[in-house]
Design a protein around this motif. Structure first.
Motif, PDB file in Angstrom:
ATOM      1  N   VAL A  64      -2.154   9.144  -7.734  1.00  0.00           N
ATOM      2  CA  VAL A  64      -2.444   8.351  -6.534  1.00  0.00           C
ATOM      3  C   VAL A  64      -2.763   9.311  -5.389  1.00  0.00           C
ATOM      4  N   THR A  65      -3.950   9.201  -4.825  1.00  0.00           N
ATOM      5  CA  THR A  65      -4.378  10.068  -3.742  1.00  0.00           C
ATOM      6  C   THR A  65      -4.509   9.262  -2.465  1.00  0.00           C
ATOM      7  N   CYS A  66      -4.090   9.842  -1.354  1.00  0.00           N
ATOM      8  CA  CYS A  66      -4.189   9.203  -0.033  1.00  0.00           C
ATOM      9  C   CYS A  66      -4.966  10.111   0.901  1.00  0.00           C
ATOM     10  N   ASP A  67      -5.783   9.507   1.746  1.00  0.00           N
ATOM     11  CA  ASP A  67      -6.565  10.278   2.704  1.00  0.00           C
ATOM     12  C   ASP A  67      -5.649  10.851   3.791  1.00  0.00           C
ATOM     13  N   ARG A  98       4.039   5.687   2.551  1.00  0.00           N
ATOM     14  CA  ARG A  98       4.517   7.017   2.182  1.00  0.00           C
ATOM     15  C   ARG A  98       5.006   7.821   3.374  1.00  0.00           C
ATOM     16  N   CYS A 130       0.099   4.312   0.208  1.00  0.00           N
ATOM     17  CA  CYS A 130      -0.345   5.297   1.206  1.00  0.00           C
ATOM     18  C   CYS A 130       0.154   4.937   2.596  1.00  0.00           C
ATOM     19  N   ASP A 155       0.847  -1.187   0.000  1.00  0.00           N
ATOM     20  CA  ASP A 155       0.000   0.000   0.000  1.00  0.00           C
ATOM     21  C   ASP A 155       0.887   1.243   0.000  1.00  0.00           C
TER      22      ASP A 155
END
Length: 500
Positions: A497-500, A472, A469, A467
């Motif tokens: 790629v977006t992560c909350d 990171r 995210c 993963d």
């Protein structure tokens, strides 16, 4: 009757008081250690038990080194084994063979260099030095690092953000005998079609790199073009001559390259031995175990990349401490980067190089000189189980716990500490666990490692490896196989790629 009862009660009270006085007197003559205040074990001094009547080998040698007025200079000569241990060390023949070997040659610290980076490697003023512990046969791991988080050491530009420059894909050509088209990655003089990767003479599917074996010969290539001599290939971007390549942006000359819209220096070539800016990469090696020799292959690898540092000692797990001592000495004498930082770790971790650069740039000048960051371990106790990897016999080291130390999978420290660590090591006998030994050296200097949540020696799991995210926010993630490293690197650099 009442008078007799009163006398009996008075006698009983006197007897109890007498017993109480006797107990207090005896308690006052107990062991002095019991009067010490209760403190955390890692704050006591010393952490080893020097008062033990049966002094262990390490404890005795530690005391002798501490009492010595002068220390003999270590010379690079053939070191003879300690043959007396078989009769003086308790149950020596019952120890595991690796521990027997370590104890027999524990006093040997001077070994000649086999491979070393070119002289220009130490030039300039780099900000970050990546020193990676590797083994001679682990070419696939080294190649995966060169193709992923070690690429900043190959002259890549850095924009100060999470990644390199926006167009820092795998489509570049750099260094002697390297030619890379769109997404191509090569070993020694090899070339494949788009997205394919090879180690030393290896060929596999997209983005895969493997160990030694399955060779098509140095300089052979397959792709849309045909192989034409050593390092020559024709892919989408034609490559001609030794290391000359033409990608979408043309590049000519030895190691000169242009990516689409990017130029690496004004017409300069970056090959082995030339200064490479902010980051330097070096792999620490010993001699391989077992039959066969990798001397020729390692020589080719060293000539191409210029990032191997090898000594003539057996590269075993228990000799990692020896590798640590030799590296600190080499760094102090050959490359005294007093204002730089060193990341020292294993070759099976993926490192957020840009994150490390941001971290060291954010530090104040007064934090730089004694910086030592990592996954700090407190109150660890020696393992007495011979079946375990970290086994330490009681006859060698007698102590209830280890000093604070940082897990050896990856640590960050100021390069200015290297000469001090090398000096402290001269007053400490070698210990079979390298990260514990570094903690001992820090303790000798009156320093403690500082914990940083971005370093995970034991806490990273499959989620972090799959993963992007989850990985990171870390500075280091354990990746057991080279393909895991390549896969996670690809996920981390995927667009949108977006992560909350």
């Amino acid at each position: 009757m009442n008078l007799l009862r009163k006398r009996w009660l008075l006698w009983l009270v006197c007897a109890l008081l007498t017993n109480g006085v006797i107990f207090l007197v005896l308690w006052s003559y107990r062991s002095p250690a019991g009067d010490q205040p209760t403190v955390s074990p890692w704050t006591e001094t010393p952490f080893w038990r020097s008062d033990c009547p049966l002094e262990s080998l390490w404890n005795r040698e530690k005391r002798q080194l501490a009492e010595a007025q002068t220390l003999e200079e270590e010379e690079e000569e053939e070191c003879r084994p300690d043959t007396q241990l078989s009769t003086t060390f308790t149950d020596f023949q019952q120890l595991p063979q690796p521990m027997q070997d370590f104890l027999t040659y524990r006093h040997c610290r001077a070994y000649p260099l086999v491979l070393e980076p070119p002289p220009g490697w130490c030039s300039g003023r780099p900000l970050l030095l990546l020193a990676i512990k590797s083994r001679a046969q682990s070419f696939a791991r080294r190649q995966a690092i060169r193709q992923t988080w070690g690429r900043l050491a190959q002259g890549r530009a850095w924009d100060g953000g999470l990644n390199e420059t926006p167009d820092s894909g795998l489509g570049e050509a750099r260094g002697p005998a390297q030619a890379r088209g769109l997404g191509q990655a090569r070993g020694l003089g090899q070339s494949r079609g788009p997205g394919q990767s090879r180690g030393l003479g290896q060929a596999r599917g997209p983005a895969q790199a493997e160990g030694l074996g399955q060779a098509r010969g140095l300089g052979q290539a397959r792709g849309r073009g045909q192989a034409q001599g050593l390092g020559q290939a024709r892919g989408r971007g034609q490559a001609r001559g030794l290391g000359q390549a033409r990608g979408l942006g043309q590049a000519q000359g030895l190691g000169q390259a242009r990516d689409p819209g990017q130029v690496q220096g004004p017409g300069q070539a970056r090959g082995p031995g030339q200064a490479k800016g902010l980051v330097r990469l070096i792999f620490l090696l010993g001699l391989p175990e077992g039959p066969g020799s990798l001397t020729t292959l390692l020589g080719c690898e060293s000539r191409q990349y210029g990032d191997l540092l090898q000594w003539a000692f057996r590269d075993t797990f228990l000799n990692l401490t020896l590798k640590e001592v030799l590296f600190q000495r080499w760094l102090s004498s050959r490359c005294p980067f007093s204002r730089s930082f060193v990341f020292k770790g294993d070759d099976d971790v993926l490192v957020n190089t840009a994150g490390l650069l941001r971290l060291v740039r954010s530090l104040r000048s007064n934090q730089n000189r004694q910086l030592f960051l990592g996954d700090t371990i407190l109150g660890a106790r020696p393992s007495r189980n011979p079946a375990l990897k970290y086994y330490v016999p009681g006859a060698f080291y007698r102590g209830p716990y280890y000093p604070p130390y940082a897990g050896g999978a990856g640590v960050l420290y100021s390069a200015g500490l290297a000469p001090w660590l090398a000096r402290a090591a001269r007053r400490l006998p070698l210990f079979p666990i390298d990260d514990v030994y570094t903690g001992m050296c820090l303790r000798q200097l009156g320093l403690l490692p500082v914990h940083h949540p971005g370093f995970r020696s034991f806490g990273s799991n499959v989620t972090h490896r799959r993963d992007p995210c989850a990985a990171r926010h870390l500075l280091m993630v354990h990746t057991p196989r080279p393909r895991d490293m390549l896969h996670l690197w690809g996920l981390l650099h995927k667009p949108n790629v977006t992560c909350d």
